[in-house]
Scaffold this active site. Structure first.
Site, PDB file in Angstrom:
ATOM      1  N   GLU A  39      -3.353   7.675  -4.072  1.00  0.00           N
ATOM      2  CA  GLU A  39      -3.404   6.386  -3.364  1.00  0.00           C
ATOM      3  C   GLU A  39      -3.231   5.249  -4.356  1.00  0.00           C
ATOM      4  OE1 GLU A  39      -6.139   4.540   0.119  1.00  0.00           O
ATOM      5  OE2 GLU A  39      -7.184   4.950  -1.757  1.00  0.00           O
TER       6      GLU A  39
ATOM      7  N   TYR B  10       0.858  -1.199   0.000  1.00  0.00           N
ATOM      8  CA  TYR B  10       0.000   0.000   0.000  1.00  0.00           C
ATOM      9  C   TYR B  10       0.889   1.241   0.000  1.00  0.00           C
ATOM     10  CZ  TYR B  10      -3.207   3.634   1.506  1.00  0.00           C
ATOM     11  OH  TYR B  10      -3.948   4.789   1.582  1.00  0.00           O
TER      12      TYR B  10
END
Length: 421
Positions: free
Chosen positions: A231, A143
């Site tokens: 993101e 992530y």
């Protein structure tokens, strides 16, 4: 002003213990657009192409993926949770890995259909494009994100060596694996900053030096395009030892539209609240909520106070609508059109404290709006400040059935009572 609006309204509004749905005023682009943008900045992304018809799907498969045996077919809507979403037609999932011979069939079941995810609400969003991508052989998923952090007063990189699921779940399950690296907005990202991120990600096979360069390129993209959020989930390692942005979500600061014209040309109004689109066209600040009392106020602070007092008296605001300090009569008319276009609105509260904004202009706008729009709901008006007597006289002489109020508390109470009646 819109930046202030976002800060004020970005916090969820709680009504009787339940969260109200809301929209934020910031540019959001589709996944395929984000991938194209990242590619321009040298970020590794999967090969892919966006299509909007079955003919385009077939052409893309033949020309772009001639040697691929499997493809990833991704529905394109401006909402997260697509993989676990459900189409109203019954198809499960907005992301499918399929044999190339079945790609056209699955794309046909997505195009023109409504996809419902945890972020769209029950109404869902119509899929007008699908994104065909090569299927990568992933050996590790991580992530990565960059946000604007109030505490450090600058960009903050958040990374985790586990990815593929929401950061909230990751933070709950693996809090010790999440790293945060603040970036000095003046100095920019350094090799040391990027190295901290890479070491936190702990890639298994990707070259460390190349990975550091990828992190620096992502930061440059964030900085140069006025991102508010970048993101990537997952940021993946492939079997060829590359670090690849396998999926991405980017948001951009509306206040930067004047210098990011190419990016803001990517805006997809069909995926946005049509009321917000209409408001932006006439330079009004509008954010739709899910209450029943429409609000028209001048000033972001006064608008927030108005919504709070409505809630205090047991009502729920249907929107945030700030006409600003120098709205014209035309803008006031358009504001009323937007308010009355919402079927959930059962009463309207106009709360104007005239400083730069003159009460007589608001009053004339209300009267003209009543002539153009069939007002079928009660309207409560509270005027105070510059030219207030002229404004009250205009309203009185108009013959309109309005409910006048002496102050904000009185106005909110009368709006809630009008709603009940």
């Amino acid at each position: 002003m819109r930046g202030l609006v976002k800060k004020l309204v970005s916090r969820s509004l709680s009504v009787a213990g339940k969260w109200q749905n809301q929209q934020l005023r910031r540019l959001n682009i589709h996944e395929y657009q984000g991938a194209e943008l990242m590619g321009k900045y040298g970020v590794n992304v999967p090969k892919g192409v966006a299509v909007s018809s079955l003919d385009q799907v077939k052409k893309a498969i033949d020309q772009v993926f001639p040697n691929e045996s499997e493809l990833v077919v991704k529905s394109q809507i401006l909402a997260g949770g697509r993989g676990l979403g459900t189409f109203k037609s019954g198809l499960q999932g907005g992301v499918h890995i399929v044999n190339r011979d079945h790609a056209q069939d699955i794309a046909g079941k997505m195009l023109g259909q409504v996809l419902v995810t945890k972020q769209t609400g029950p109404l869902g969003k119509v899929v007008t494009k699908v994104y065909l991508c090569e299927k990568l052989s992933l050996v590790n998923e991580m992530y990565f994100s960059i946000i604007l952090d109030r505490k450090s007063a600058g960009p903050l990189i958040i990374a985790c060596k586990k990815g593929g699921t929401s950061i909230e779940d990751l933070a709950d399950k693996f809090p010790d694996m999440i790293i945060k690296v603040p970036i000095d907005v003046f100095a920019g990202i350094t090799d040391e900053d990027a190295a901290k991120v890479v070491d936190g990600l702990a890639p298994k096979a990707a070259d460390r030096k190349d990975s550091i360069e990828q992190v620096k390129k992502l930061y440059e993209l964030f900085r140069k395009t006025d991102c508010t959020m970048l993101e990537i989930n997952p940021l993946a390692e492939t079997s060829t030892n590359q670090l690849v942005a396998a999926d991405a979500k980017l948001n951009f600061d509306d206040n930067a539209a004047f210098r990011q014209k190419e990016i803001f040309a990517l805006r997809d109004p069909t995926q946005e609240d049509p009321r917000e689109v209409a408001a932006a066209k006439v330079d009004l600040n509008y954010i739709g909520l899910d209450g029943e009392i429409g609000c028209m106020v001048n000033g972001a602070g006064l608008a927030m106070a108005t919504m709070d007092i409505i809630k205090l008296h047991g009502g729920t605001p249907a929107n945030f609508l700030d006409v600003g300090g120098n709205a014209s009569e035309h803008q006031v008319v358009e504001a009323f059109k937007i308010l009355t276009s919402d079927d959930k609105v059962k009463a309207i509260l106009v709360n104007i404290f005239g400083g730069i904004m003159k009460c007589d202009v608001i009053a004339s706008g209300i009267v003209n709006a009543a002539k153009e729009v069939s007002l079928k709901v009660p309207v409560v008006v509270r005027l105070e400040g510059t030219n207030v007597e002229q404004g009250k006289r205009i309203l009185k002489e108009s013959g309109m059935k309005l409910i006048t109020a002496d102050d904000l508390d009185d106005a909110a109470e009368k709006a809630v009572k009008a709603l009940a009646n």
